[in-house]
Design an enzyme around this catalytic site. Sequence first.
Site, PDB file in Angstrom:
ATOM      1  N   ASP A 111      11.956  -4.434  -6.060  1.00  0.00           N
ATOM      2  CA  ASP A 111      10.622  -4.903  -6.422  1.00  0.00           C
ATOM      3  C   ASP A 111      10.560  -6.379  -6.790  1.00  0.00           C
ATOM      4  O   ASP A 111       9.585  -6.835  -7.398  1.00  0.00           O
ATOM      5  CB  ASP A 111      10.060  -4.048  -7.571  1.00  0.00           C
ATOM      6  CG  ASP A 111       9.592  -2.695  -7.071  1.00  0.00           C
ATOM      7  OD1 ASP A 111       9.091  -2.626  -5.930  1.00  0.00           O
ATOM      8  OD2 ASP A 111       9.741  -1.698  -7.801  1.00  0.00           O
ATOM      9  N   ASP A 172       6.941   0.662   0.624  1.00  0.00           N
ATOM     10  CA  ASP A 172       6.526  -0.381  -0.327  1.00  0.00           C
ATOM     11  C   ASP A 172       7.295  -1.689  -0.110  1.00  0.00           C
ATOM     12  O   ASP A 172       6.767  -2.781  -0.357  1.00  0.00           O
ATOM     13  CB  ASP A 172       6.779   0.057  -1.783  1.00  0.00           C
ATOM     14  CG  ASP A 172       6.408   1.491  -2.072  1.00  0.00           C
ATOM     15  OD1 ASP A 172       6.488   2.322  -1.151  1.00  0.00           O
ATOM     16  OD2 ASP A 172       6.077   1.804  -3.221  1.00  0.00           O
TER      17      ASP A 172
HETATM   18  N1  GLY Z   1       5.816   0.384  -5.543  1.00  0.00           N
HETATM   19  C1  GLY Z   1       5.410   1.467  -6.345  1.00  0.00           C
HETATM   20  C2  GLY Z   1       3.992   1.838  -6.169  1.00  0.00           C
HETATM   21  O1  GLY Z   1       3.266   1.383  -5.305  1.00  0.00           O
HETATM   22  O2  GLY Z   1       3.571   2.681  -6.962  1.00  0.00           O
END
Ligand code: GLY
Length: 400
Positions: A111, A172
């Site tokens: 992330d 993601d």
């Molecule tokens: N990347 C985690 C979400 O979109 O909840």
Amino acid sequence: MTEPAEPDRPALRGEWDRFLQAAERERRAGEGRPEGVFPHYSEDGSWRLLAVDELSTWRGEVYDHGNWTAGFWYGVMWLLALGAGDARAKELTRGRLPRLVPRSTDSTTHDLGFLFYPSLVLGGELGFVDPGEAAAVQAANTLTARLNAQGGYLQAFGPIGDPRSAGTSTIDTMMNLPLLWWARERGADVHLGNAARWHARTSARLYVRDDGSTYHLLRFDPVSGALRHQGTFQGAADDSCWSRGQAWGICGFAWAYAATGEPEFCRAAERCASYFFDRLPDDAVAPWDFGDPSPTPTRDASATAIACLGALLLGHVHPEADRRGRWRRTGLDALERIGDACLNTDPATQGILLHSCYSKPHGLGVDGATAWGDFFFGLALALAVDAIPLRTVLGFRPPR
Ligand code: GLY
């Protein structure tokens, strides 16, 4: 090339103004908070705050993402500084950057794009901080170290190589790649751009189903690189379509196309976008999962906001003029409608874009604001009303 004339959209300008008013309330709330905690998602009208140094972790069999969202608060504050000339927002945000910087070496999560694109990258492109900020380059290198060369993917969850998650990849991650496309433009090691391209190619091949919907989570054998499973983590079922994952795909593939010009990424973005926008209700607020059979499913406005940004990107970079026009109108229409349905004007309620959902299966934030929904809604609005140039959003020169 001449673009088709666009009707003026006064409603969107009004929406951008209301976004800035809500962001100013957020700035005031932020001034009263300890420096190291940031909005994550809201419940019952109040933010659930999370410390920026909260790392991802396994709790038994359950993976906790930790703080993947602090960067979005910085991004909302930059948009306020840009749109309203709010000098206090700029100073407050600058002052809290040192809290984020240590995360640039965090090797427990993919992330890093969510943490460092809205904060240091966008802040640099807007001229609010040093555009070559070393921590953003460091974060890009840390993210690239997650490349599994056997499978051609960036490991999503957990410490690099951890046996519980070395084989994980999620859709993601496509929206963590903007950090790498930006670093490549700034002359980073060629390996960063290659890793991003490789991950995007793998994603276009393995996430997007024949009907344009997407899986959320893939599992690989991390040693051989063989694909073992296509399923979900936050969606309703392995074969359903989690709407936010779909939106990460739309925007991430459109961004990858802007960065590389590879037609496969443009096709993937369009196919994902057609699936998403064709299924929206009248108010354009996406159901949390397109497979939820309920007539009144939990909603996720953050998914629509992200998808709108993706549609607007296609509206700029698609190689065919009529498709550019179509995607721009699609993005603007949906943006206008979610603004009508979800933009918070109540000073007693925290957050900007309401009716979003963090994780229905985990029972987290199922009807409230989210840090990412607020940011991507604001960024899409800023692009829609020409408050920010495409070049600044992307962090590199667009192809046309
Ligand atoms: N990347 C985690 C979400 O979109 O909840």
